[in-house]
Scaffold this motif. Structure first.
Motif, PDB file in Angstrom:
ATOM      1  N   ALA A  19     -10.969  -3.973  29.680  1.00 16.35           N
ATOM      2  CA  ALA A  19     -10.892  -2.712  30.428  1.00 16.35           C
ATOM      3  C   ALA A  19     -11.824  -1.657  29.833  1.00 16.35           C
ATOM      4  O   ALA A  19     -12.078  -0.628  30.452  1.00 16.35           O
ATOM      5  N   ASN A  20     -12.303  -1.914  28.619  1.00 16.02           N
ATOM      6  CA  ASN A  20     -13.217  -0.969  27.960  1.00 16.02           C
ATOM      7  C   ASN A  20     -14.464  -1.699  27.490  1.00 16.02           C
ATOM      8  O   ASN A  20     -14.941  -1.477  26.380  1.00 16.02           O
ATOM      9  N   LEU A  21     -14.983  -2.564  28.340  1.00 23.46           N
ATOM     10  CA  LEU A  21     -16.050  -3.464  27.909  1.00 23.46           C
ATOM     11  C   LEU A  21     -17.291  -2.735  27.393  1.00 23.46           C
ATOM     12  O   LEU A  21     -17.851  -3.102  26.358  1.00 23.46           O
ATOM     13  N   ALA A  22     -17.718  -1.698  28.095  1.00 26.35           N
ATOM     14  CA  ALA A  22     -18.934  -0.988  27.683  1.00 26.35           C
ATOM     15  C   ALA A  22     -18.729  -0.347  26.309  1.00 26.35           C
ATOM     16  O   ALA A  22     -19.602  -0.432  25.433  1.00 26.35           O
ATOM     17  N   ALA A  23     -17.560   0.259  26.114  1.00 26.96           N
ATOM     18  CA  ALA A  23     -17.283   0.905  24.824  1.00 26.96           C
ATOM     19  C   ALA A  23     -17.169  -0.133  23.715  1.00 26.96           C
ATOM     20  O   ALA A  23     -17.636   0.078  22.585  1.00 26.96           O
ATOM     21  N   GLY A  61     -18.089 -13.126  35.192  1.00 20.37           N
ATOM     22  CA  GLY A  61     -19.245 -13.700  35.872  1.00 20.37           C
ATOM     23  C   GLY A  61     -20.375 -12.689  35.962  1.00 20.37           C
ATOM     24  O   GLY A  61     -20.338 -11.625  35.325  1.00 20.37           O
ATOM     25  N   ALA A  62     -21.359 -13.015  36.784  1.00 22.31           N
ATOM     26  CA  ALA A  62     -22.558 -12.179  36.892  1.00 22.31           C
ATOM     27  C   ALA A  62     -22.267 -10.705  37.214  1.00 22.31           C
ATOM     28  O   ALA A  62     -22.936  -9.825  36.670  1.00 22.31           O
ATOM     29  N   PRO A  63     -21.278 -10.389  38.073  1.00 20.19           N
ATOM     30  CA  PRO A  63     -21.044  -8.960  38.352  1.00 20.19           C
ATOM     31  C   PRO A  63     -20.693  -8.163  37.090  1.00 20.19           C
ATOM     32  O   PRO A  63     -21.091  -7.000  36.950  1.00 20.19           O
ATOM     33  N   VAL A  64     -19.962  -8.807  36.184  1.00 24.11           N
ATOM     34  CA  VAL A  64     -19.595  -8.098  34.946  1.00 24.11           C
ATOM     35  C   VAL A  64     -20.825  -7.938  34.044  1.00 24.11           C
ATOM     36  O   VAL A  64     -21.031  -6.878  33.431  1.00 24.11           O
ATOM     37  N   ILE A  65     -21.661  -8.972  34.002  1.00 21.94           N
ATOM     38  CA  ILE A  65     -22.899  -8.869  33.213  1.00 21.94           C
ATOM     39  C   ILE A  65     -23.757  -7.721  33.771  1.00 21.94           C
ATOM     40  O   ILE A  65     -24.295  -6.905  33.018  1.00 21.94           O
TER      41      ILE A  65
END
Ligand SMILES: O=C(CO)[C@@H](O)[C@H](O)COP(=O)(O)O
Ligand SMILES: [Fe+2]
Length: 255
Positions: A17-21, A79-83
């Motif tokens: 839920a906080n992947l970028a951080a 998948g690709a959308p998250v990348i």
């Protein structure tokens, strides 16, 4: 230094839920790469008697779609959308490990999404690895090949020595599918064999790596270290990242 250490926290153990951080935190703590585990669902269990008809039709369509691929590992991750979303927040090297049965289907979308490395499994690419490697390169990614614990190391030699070679071999040190499993020390024979044959090749180990297992992996010749639960589960993740790096550096022959 013959090959440089690459410490790659596995984002599978991060807070999605906080992947970028989480990605920024890892890079700030000294990570070289971010390891992204791309897996596909193997099986779906639904109670059709208790489900709305429109939902049944939707689920059956999705199931058919999944069955075109999904039986490499029993887990479903990203998948690709998250990348693509993560790429907007980081310039870090995204080391993508594809645990899918039809990697060719994902090359274009992963390239467009901003993946840096595309590592497929040799077990599912015996027939078409040459075409696959060329496509990965044309899509702007660095090709790598992975092997499961039961796969003999000799199976990847042709891919390293081919006309269009892979640039990394990933030796699985657990059965692929989940983070938090126990490191398999007998896989170090594969790492030793690869390092002896290919002194400058990037050799990645993945599964159960941490302070208690890094010495064995580094001594065998691994230089790219994936670590999920040991990094994210530690009170001071930065200390684990530095320890992994120091162990790889110490084990390298000086030239
Ligand atoms: O590819 C996989 C699992 O299939 C790995 O990348 C794991 O995510 C590593 O996690 P730890 O074993 O380090 O917790
Ligand atoms: Fe992985």
């Amino acid at each position: 230094m013959v090959v440089s250490p690459k410490i790659a926290p596995s984002m599978l153990s991060s807070d999605f839920a906080n992947l970028a951080a989480e990605a920024k935190r890892m890079v700030d703590l000294g990570a070289d790469w971010l390891h992204m585990d791309i897996m596909k669902l193997s099986f779906v269990v639904i109670d059709l008697n208790d489900t709305e008809p429109f939902l049944v039709s939707y689920l059956l369509t999705s199931l058919l779609f999944h069955l075109q691929d999904g039986h490499f590992v029993p887990n479903l991750t990203i998948g690709a959308p998250v990348i693509e979303s993560l790429r907007k927040h980081t310039s870090a090297y995204l080391d993508c490990h594809l645990m899918v049965t039809n990697p060719m289907d994902y090359v274009e979308q992963m390239g467009k999404a901003g993946a840096s490395g595309f590592t497929f499994h040799v077990e599912v690419a015996k027939e078409n690895w040459q075409e696959l490697v060329s496509k990965i390169k044309s899509a702007g990614m660095r090709p790598g090949v992975a092997l499961k614990p039961g796969t003999p190391v000799e199976e990847v030699y042709p891919l390293v020595e081919g006309e269009t070679p892979v640039e990394m071999v990933l030796v699985m040190t657990v059965e692929p599918g989940f983070g938090g499993q126990k490191f398999m020390p007998n896989m170090m024979d594969k790492v030793r064999a690869l390092r002896q044959k290919y002194p400058t090749l990037d050799i990645e180990v993945d599964g159960g790596l941490g302070p208690s297992t890094i010495e064995a992996a580094a001594a065998a010749g691994a230089n790219c270290i994936v670590a999920g639960s040991s990094v994210f589960g530690a009170p001071e993740s930065g200390k684990v990242i530095s320890l992994l790096r120091t162990s790889v550096e110490k084990a390298q022959p000086t030239t």
